[in-house]
Design a protein around this motif. Structure first.
Motif, PDB file in Angstrom:
ATOM      1  N   ILE A 140      51.636  22.462 -21.523  1.00  0.00           N
ATOM      2  CA  ILE A 140      50.903  21.775 -22.600  1.00  0.00           C
ATOM      3  C   ILE A 140      51.573  22.053 -23.944  1.00  0.00           C
ATOM      4  CG2 ILE A 140      48.711  21.687 -23.838  1.00  0.00           C
ATOM      5  CD1 ILE A 140      47.373  22.377 -21.127  1.00  0.00           C
ATOM      6  N   ILE A 141      51.983  23.304 -24.136  1.00  0.00           N
ATOM      7  CA  ILE A 141      52.619  23.662 -25.411  1.00  0.00           C
ATOM      8  C   ILE A 141      53.943  22.918 -25.583  1.00  0.00           C
ATOM      9  CG2 ILE A 141      53.716  25.575 -26.643  1.00  0.00           C
ATOM     10  CD1 ILE A 141      51.465  27.359 -25.457  1.00  0.00           C
ATOM     11  N   TYR A 142      54.727  22.840 -24.510  1.00  0.00           N
ATOM     12  CA  TYR A 142      55.989  22.101 -24.609  1.00  0.00           C
ATOM     13  C   TYR A 142      55.748  20.618 -24.851  1.00  0.00           C
ATOM     14  CZ  TYR A 142      58.667  26.181 -23.198  1.00  0.00           C
ATOM     15  OH  TYR A 142      59.240  27.408 -23.155  1.00  0.00           O
ATOM     16  N   MET A 143      54.656  20.089 -24.280  1.00  0.00           N
ATOM     17  CA  MET A 143      54.346  18.680 -24.538  1.00  0.00           C
ATOM     18  C   MET A 143      54.177  18.452 -26.032  1.00  0.00           C
ATOM     19  SD  MET A 143      51.509  17.994 -21.601  1.00  0.00           S
ATOM     20  CE  MET A 143      51.879  18.301 -19.875  1.00  0.00           C
ATOM     21  N   ILE A 144      53.458  19.373 -26.693  1.00  0.00           N
ATOM     22  CA  ILE A 144      53.240  19.226 -28.143  1.00  0.00           C
ATOM     23  C   ILE A 144      54.582  19.266 -28.875  1.00  0.00           C
ATOM     24  CG2 ILE A 144      52.216  20.313 -30.177  1.00  0.00           C
ATOM     25  CD1 ILE A 144      49.971  21.315 -28.354  1.00  0.00           C
ATOM     26  N   ALA A 145      55.443  20.226 -28.491  1.00  0.00           N
ATOM     27  CA  ALA A 145      56.742  20.337 -29.149  1.00  0.00           C
ATOM     28  C   ALA A 145      57.561  19.065 -28.941  1.00  0.00           C
ATOM     29  CB  ALA A 145      57.496  21.552 -28.635  1.00  0.00           C
ATOM     30  N   CYS A 146      57.516  18.525 -27.718  1.00  0.00           N
ATOM     31  CA  CYS A 146      58.303  17.315 -27.434  1.00  0.00           C
ATOM     32  C   CYS A 146      57.785  16.123 -28.223  1.00  0.00           C
ATOM     33  CB  CYS A 146      58.275  16.999 -25.944  1.00  0.00           C
ATOM     34  SG  CYS A 146      59.303  18.107 -25.003  1.00  0.00           S
ATOM     35  N   LEU A 147      56.466  16.023 -28.373  1.00  0.00           N
ATOM     36  CA  LEU A 147      55.924  14.932 -29.192  1.00  0.00           C
ATOM     37  C   LEU A 147      56.492  15.040 -30.603  1.00  0.00           C
ATOM     38  CD1 LEU A 147      52.162  14.780 -28.140  1.00  0.00           C
ATOM     39  CD2 LEU A 147      53.921  13.083 -27.697  1.00  0.00           C
TER      40      LEU A 147
END
Ligand SMILES: Nc1ncnc2c1ncn2[C@@H]1O[C@H](COP(=O)(O)OP(=O)(O)OP(=O)(O)O)[C@@H](O)[C@H]1O
Ligand SMILES: [Mg+2]
Lengths: 258, 400
Positions: free
Chosen positions: B99-106
């Motif tokens: 989930i945290i990486y998803m935020i970074a990728c966004l």
């Protein structure tokens, strides 16, 4: 003072005066044609006016306000929109998106509105979307059905229309058209000529500068013609007089030789 | 196939879609390495095949048509998903990481996906957020929430500092500038004892919300939940909120202007778009996303160190974006999820991690350069809910 006026506008590219002390003016509701041999500085002139190039000397004024030295987006916001000799549509965006870019400055919401007031923002996008599709269908209603197609899949003449519509979306005071019929066949050229007249019907006050090689277009569309040669303005007047002008004839024959 | 697409385009179809996705995600998370990989490859394969028949597009359209149903069922499943992990510590840990990486990728997508500016420093932005939380909690004894806020402010500054030189450069040169920034970030941390040096800072304070500890084992209804579960809820809340922001920006004039700049910055400039300002905007807003992700990461690990926010982490984030698909929030989230699971499950054979990234990149660039779920044409009927075509006009194809 005229709507758009340049005084001794000049630009030097490494020793070459690509535009050389050009005095030019155009008023509300006029159409002026700009012709000249290849490399005579027509496109460069438009590039200076629209802020892409910085003038080496001279100045340009729009409605009495100095626009020399402004950046392109500032010139656009003052009311000068343009199209390009070779199309600058965004190939990988849809027709709708290409048109909406033209309404960028007329969409007034802020970033915070985007997040916290979605209704207001959506309504504004909707209105602009509809306005641009209305304008597009004024040129070719058939394009409405293709609004979600990518620009690169649209036929050549319709790309030109999209580009012109996009430029018109900001309700500019001056429209610069750089060879709108380049790459079109005779029949399409006639259609394009009609489209340009349609712009005038829709926006009576708009001033249009049109660069064109097609003499038929030049004879019929503009009310005044300006001829460039080697960066300098060598003639200004009506089409009939131009044909008789010795300087112009020499320039063209000289240009053909070169 | 058409019948299938039709049945997708109903409220029930949308709910079923959501459920199928949720079940697959759950299986991929909880299964052992080998079966999980098999499911993953199968799912990606099926997506690629379905896309050939336009089913993926039909799914997007269905979700747009039945937006309310899609959102409500999606939220219910999102709430159910952490609970479904129960007491499985490891599964809860990797899901939260994903989930945290998803935020970074966004965040990274604002630069790479929308504006076509390859940014090799997203991990440095994450580091800004992570170190803010670490320093606030460990050195100053403040709440990690203050750390998140300070991280956001610092990432705005960092975004401006990084953005300014990149305004004058393009393409490869721009990438080199960001690369230099990333390496400089790691170096600065390494040589500054106040920042923990190469040992990092252990014992970073955990997040609490209204006195409720968010990283703690709770027993509810007889189930001893994994300690990450409440924290996962918080990260999910951030993800949902930030995805909303990303999608709103995408559909607004800002998002469109970034795409225009990517395609032709001179034309963009000549249409009233302040290109420099918009590029800075892409760096700043993307930086904020990454910084928030970093802060959350520090709260999960309770440790920050230069290696966690190094160049190779940036490469991983870039890989996620390429794998998932640029400029499509759903694709980005999918890419971040898949790669996190792969790399976390490969923990035991960490030497292979880099090799696997490389392999995935090469395969993707050959098979599907635009990513698993690539960018789509903006569909405005989802946000305007009305047809943009005036009804009075003759319409050959009234599909809207
Ligand atoms: N950026 C530039 N740097 C150097 N020289 C340039 C630049 N842009 C244009 N020129 C030169 O300026 C001169 C005028 O070019 P311009 O494109 O304005 O001609 P034009 O009248 O539009 O010709 P055409 O009919 O072929 O479009 C040419 O000699 C060209 O080589
Ligand atoms: Mg030209």
């Amino acid at each position: 003072m005229a709507l758009l006026q340049t005084n001794a506008l000049s630009i030097n590219f490494g020793g070459l005066w690509a535009v050389d002390k050009v005095d030019f003016e155009i008023d509300n509701g006029q159409i002026v044609g700009l012709i000249g041999p290849n490399g005579s500085g027509k496109t460069t002139f438009l590039n200076i006016v629209s802020g892409i190039y910085k003038a080496t000397q001279g100045d340009a004024h729009l409605a009495g306000e100095e626009i020399t030295g402004l950046r392109p987006f500032e010139v656009y916001q003052k009311g000068i929109a343009r199209t390009y000799q070779s199309s600058r549509l965004c190939w990988d965006l849809s027709v709708v998106d290409n048109l909406l870019v033209g309404t960028y400055t007329s969409q007034t919401y802020t970033l915070l509105d985007t997040i916290f007031r979605p209704k207001k923002v959506n309504n504004e996008i909707y209105d602009n979307l509809q306005a641009s599709l209305d304008m597009l269908s004024y040129f070719n209603p058939g394009l409405i059905d293709r609004r979600y197609d990518l620009a690169k899949n649209i036929p050549h003449i319709d790309r030109r229309r999209i580009e012109i519509t996009r430029a018109l979306m900001s309700k500019p005071k001056v429209l610069l058209l750089d060879e709108p019929t380049a790459g079109l066949n005779d029949e399409e050229t006639m259609t394009m000529m009609n489209d340009i007249r349609k712009i005038k019907e829709k926006m009576q006050n708009i001033a249009i500068i049109i660069i064109e090689h097609d003499m038929k277009v030049m004879e019929e569309v503009p009310e005044r013609i300006v001829v460039f040669n080697a960066g300098a303005k060598i003639f200004e007047g009506v089409y009939k007089d131009m044909l008789q002008d010795k300087g112009v004839v020499d320039a063209y024959i000289g240009g053909a030789d070169a | 196939m058409d019948g299938f697409k039709k049945s997708l385009d109903t409220a029930l179809g949308v709910i079923l879609c959501n459920i199928v996705i949720a079940v697959l995600v759950h299986l991929i998370i909880v299964m052992e390495f080998v079966p999980s990989m098999i499911i993953m490859v199968a799912v990606v394969g099926i997506i690629l095949v379905l896309d050939r028949f336009g089913v993926v597009n039909a799914m997007f359209d269905a979700f747009i048509h039945h937006k309310a149903v899609a959102i409500i069922s999606g939220v219910i499943l999102l709430i159910a998903s952490p609970i479904s992990l129960g007491s499985q510590n490891y599964a809860a840990h990797i899901t939260t990481t994903a989930i945290i990486y998803m935020i970074a990728c966004l965040g990274l997508n604002f630069q790479m996906g929308s504006t076509d500016m390859t940014n090799f420093a997203p991990a440095a932005f994450m580091g800004v957020g992570a170190y803010s939380v670490a320093l606030c909690t460990v050195k100053l004894g403040w709440s990690p929430w203050v750390g998140i806020l300070i991280g956001i402010l610092l990432s705005v500054l960092f975004g401006l500092v990084m953005g300014l030189p990149t305004l004058k450069t393009k393409g490869y040169y721009l990438s080199l500038v960001t690369m230099a920034m990333q390496l400089a970030f790691t170096q600065v941390i390494n040589i500054m004892p106040a920042l923990g040096g190469s040992n990092g800072i252990p014992g970073v304070g955990r997040f609490t919300l209204f006195g409720l500890e968010l990283y703690k084992r709770y027993t509810v209804a007889g189930i001893r939940f994994a300690p990450q579960i409440p924290y996962m809820f918080m990260c999910l809340a951030f993800l949902v909120g930030l995805t909303y922001v990303a999608m709103r920006v995408y559909y607004s004039k800002s998002g469109l202007s970034l795409n225009t700049i990517a395609q032709d910055d001179i034309a963009a400039n000549c249409m009233g778009i302040n290109v420099s300002r918009q590029k800075l905007f892409a760096f700043v807003i993307g930086g904020i996303f990454c910084s928030i992700a970093g802060s959350l990461f520090a709260g999960l690990d309770s440790y920050v160190g230069p290696e966690t926010y190094s160049f190779s982490k940036s490469l991983m984030l870039i890989c996620m974006l390429i794998l998932g698909g640029m400029d499509n929030s759903i694709g980005i989230i999918a890419g971040a999820f898949l790669l996190t699971i792969i790399s976390e499950k490969l923990r035991d054979v960490a030497d292979f991690q880099q090799l696997v990234y490389g392999l995935i990149l090469v395969i993707m660039l050959i098979v599907r350069p635009n990513g698993i779920i690539p960018k789509r044409v903006r569909n405005y009927c989802g946000i305007t809910k009305r047809s943009v075509v005036r009804p009075a006009e003759p319409q050959k194809n009234p599909a809207e």
